[in-house]
Design an enzyme around this catalytic site. Structure first.
Site, PDB file in Angstrom:
ATOM      1  N   ASN A  86       0.805  -1.222   0.000  1.00 37.59           N
ATOM      2  CA  ASN A  86       0.000   0.000   0.000  1.00 37.59           C
ATOM      3  C   ASN A  86       0.841   1.275   0.000  1.00 37.59           C
ATOM      4  O   ASN A  86       0.446   2.274  -0.589  1.00 37.59           O
ATOM      5  CB  ASN A  86      -0.920   0.012   1.219  1.00 37.59           C
ATOM      6  CG  ASN A  86      -1.510   1.389   1.477  1.00 37.59           C
ATOM      7  OD1 ASN A  86      -2.427   1.820   0.794  1.00 37.59           O
ATOM      8  ND2 ASN A  86      -0.964   2.096   2.460  1.00 37.59           N
ATOM      9  N   SER A 138      -3.431   2.870  -8.801  1.00 40.27           N
ATOM     10  CA  SER A 138      -4.151   4.128  -8.961  1.00 40.27           C
ATOM     11  C   SER A 138      -4.690   4.246 -10.381  1.00 40.27           C
ATOM     12  O   SER A 138      -4.095   3.714 -11.331  1.00 40.27           O
ATOM     13  CB  SER A 138      -3.215   5.310  -8.679  1.00 40.27           C
ATOM     14  OG  SER A 138      -3.795   6.529  -9.100  1.00 40.27           O
ATOM     15  N   TYR A 151       4.352   9.823 -11.087  1.00 41.40           N
ATOM     16  CA  TYR A 151       3.482   9.039 -10.204  1.00 41.40           C
ATOM     17  C   TYR A 151       2.714   7.995 -11.009  1.00 41.40           C
ATOM     18  O   TYR A 151       2.679   6.810 -10.655  1.00 41.40           O
ATOM     19  CB  TYR A 151       2.520   9.970  -9.474  1.00 41.40           C
ATOM     20  CG  TYR A 151       1.445   9.251  -8.696  1.00 41.40           C
ATOM     21  CD1 TYR A 151       1.761   8.488  -7.577  1.00 41.40           C
ATOM     22  CD2 TYR A 151       0.100   9.339  -9.072  1.00 41.40           C
ATOM     23  CE1 TYR A 151       0.773   7.820  -6.857  1.00 41.40           C
ATOM     24  CE2 TYR A 151      -0.896   8.685  -8.356  1.00 41.40           C
ATOM     25  CZ  TYR A 151      -0.555   7.928  -7.250  1.00 41.40           C
ATOM     26  OH  TYR A 151      -1.520   7.268  -6.540  1.00 41.40           O
ATOM     27  N   ALA A 153       3.401   6.712 -13.904  1.00 43.63           N
ATOM     28  CA  ALA A 153       4.300   5.694 -14.454  1.00 43.63           C
ATOM     29  C   ALA A 153       4.716   4.689 -13.386  1.00 43.63           C
ATOM     30  O   ALA A 153       4.821   3.483 -13.659  1.00 43.63           O
ATOM     31  CB  ALA A 153       5.533   6.362 -15.056  1.00 43.63           C
ATOM     32  N   LYS A 155       2.974   3.781 -10.813  1.00 46.36           N
ATOM     33  CA  LYS A 155       1.824   2.920 -10.543  1.00 46.36           C
ATOM     34  C   LYS A 155       1.561   1.972 -11.720  1.00 46.36           C
ATOM     35  O   LYS A 155       1.108   0.835 -11.527  1.00 46.36           O
ATOM     36  CB  LYS A 155       0.585   3.769 -10.244  1.00 46.36           C
ATOM     37  CG  LYS A 155       0.642   4.472  -8.890  1.00 46.36           C
ATOM     38  CD  LYS A 155       0.701   3.465  -7.743  1.00 46.36           C
ATOM     39  CE  LYS A 155       0.572   4.135  -6.388  1.00 46.36           C
ATOM     40  NZ  LYS A 155       0.568   3.168  -5.274  1.00 46.36           N
TER      41      LYS A 155
END
Length: 247
Positions: A86, A138, A151, A153, A155
């Site tokens: 997470n 995401s 961000y 990329a 995820k």
């Protein structure tokens, strides 16, 4: 509420937001939860809350940007049945406004650390022919915006890992899935939400952003035996997306 009794779960980034909701819910269902975070005080508070409600938990601090610290986290966690990747960071900046250090940190925490943890912890799952891994992804991995490319990329890399790990480990009784979260109200998103006003609410078909508990329920389903035929899935939990704004 005890269907996870006898199982141990490691939840990274568990001291706030989605991670905390996941840790609390897994503990309510009988799992012994290893709470990971960087803040010992918040970790101790969560452990006290879980144990005070009859659950079982312990805290391990680690900096996921440090590869050696991730290795230590895996050692201290020991044998686990459930891994929830997470922990993550996000910087909604333009490409020109993003530093190389920010790129490295995003990929270290959002992608490399989950890779290290899976590599370290999956041998036990293979040995017992059972395990569940859930990656918190995401909508930014598949829906572009004018900011947050790094961000998104990082995820997207996590989504790719999800598909590959599901194929690699599926024959060993290990299921690997991801939850692609939409915008959720957490401590980490407070400043962004304050700046956006109700704009983010309008990006979802539900007309509001999500609550961490709603994402935790999806995670719970994916680690339980009732989802035994779900493997390699990236489950969208975004309220129905109306806009290209990243989560």
């Amino acid at each position: 509420m005890s269907d996870l009794t006898g199982q141990t779960a490691l939840v990274t980034g568990a001291t706030s937001g989605i991670g905390r909701a996941v840790a609390e819910l897994l503990a309510q269902h009988g799992a012994t939860v290893i709470v990971h975070g960087r803040n010992p005080e918040r970790g101790a508070e969560l452990v006290a809350s879980i144990t005070g409600n009859g659950g079982s938990a312990r805290f391990v601090a680690a900096d996921l940007a440090d590869a050696r610290d991730v290795e230590r986290l895996a050692r201290e966690a020991g044998a686990v049945d459930i891994l929830v990747n997470n922990a993550g960071i996000f910087e909604l900046a333009s490409t020109l406004g993003t530093t190389v250090d920010s790129v490295d940190r995003h990929f270290a925490i959002n992608a490399r650390a989950p890779f290290q943890l899976v590599a370290a912890l999956v041998p036990h799952m293979i040995e017992q022919d059972h395990g569940a891994i859930v990656n918190i992804s995401s909508g930014a991995a598949t829906t572009s915006s004018s900011v947050g490319a790094v961000y998104g990329a990082s995820k997207a890399a996590l989504d790719v890992f999800t598909h590959y790990w599901a194929t690699e480990f599926g024959a060993h009784g290990i299921r690997v899935n991801a939850v692609a979260s939409g915008p959720v109200r957490t401590l980490g998103t407070e400043s962004m939400l304050a700046a956006a006003g109700d704009a983010l609410d309008k990006t979802t078909a539900r007309g509001r952003i999500g609550d961490p508990a709603e994402i935790a329920e999806v995670v719970l389903f994916l680690v339980q035996s009732r989802s035994s035929y779900v493997n390699g899935a990236v489950v969208s939990a975004n309220g129905g997306r109306r806009s290209a704004l990243p989560s």
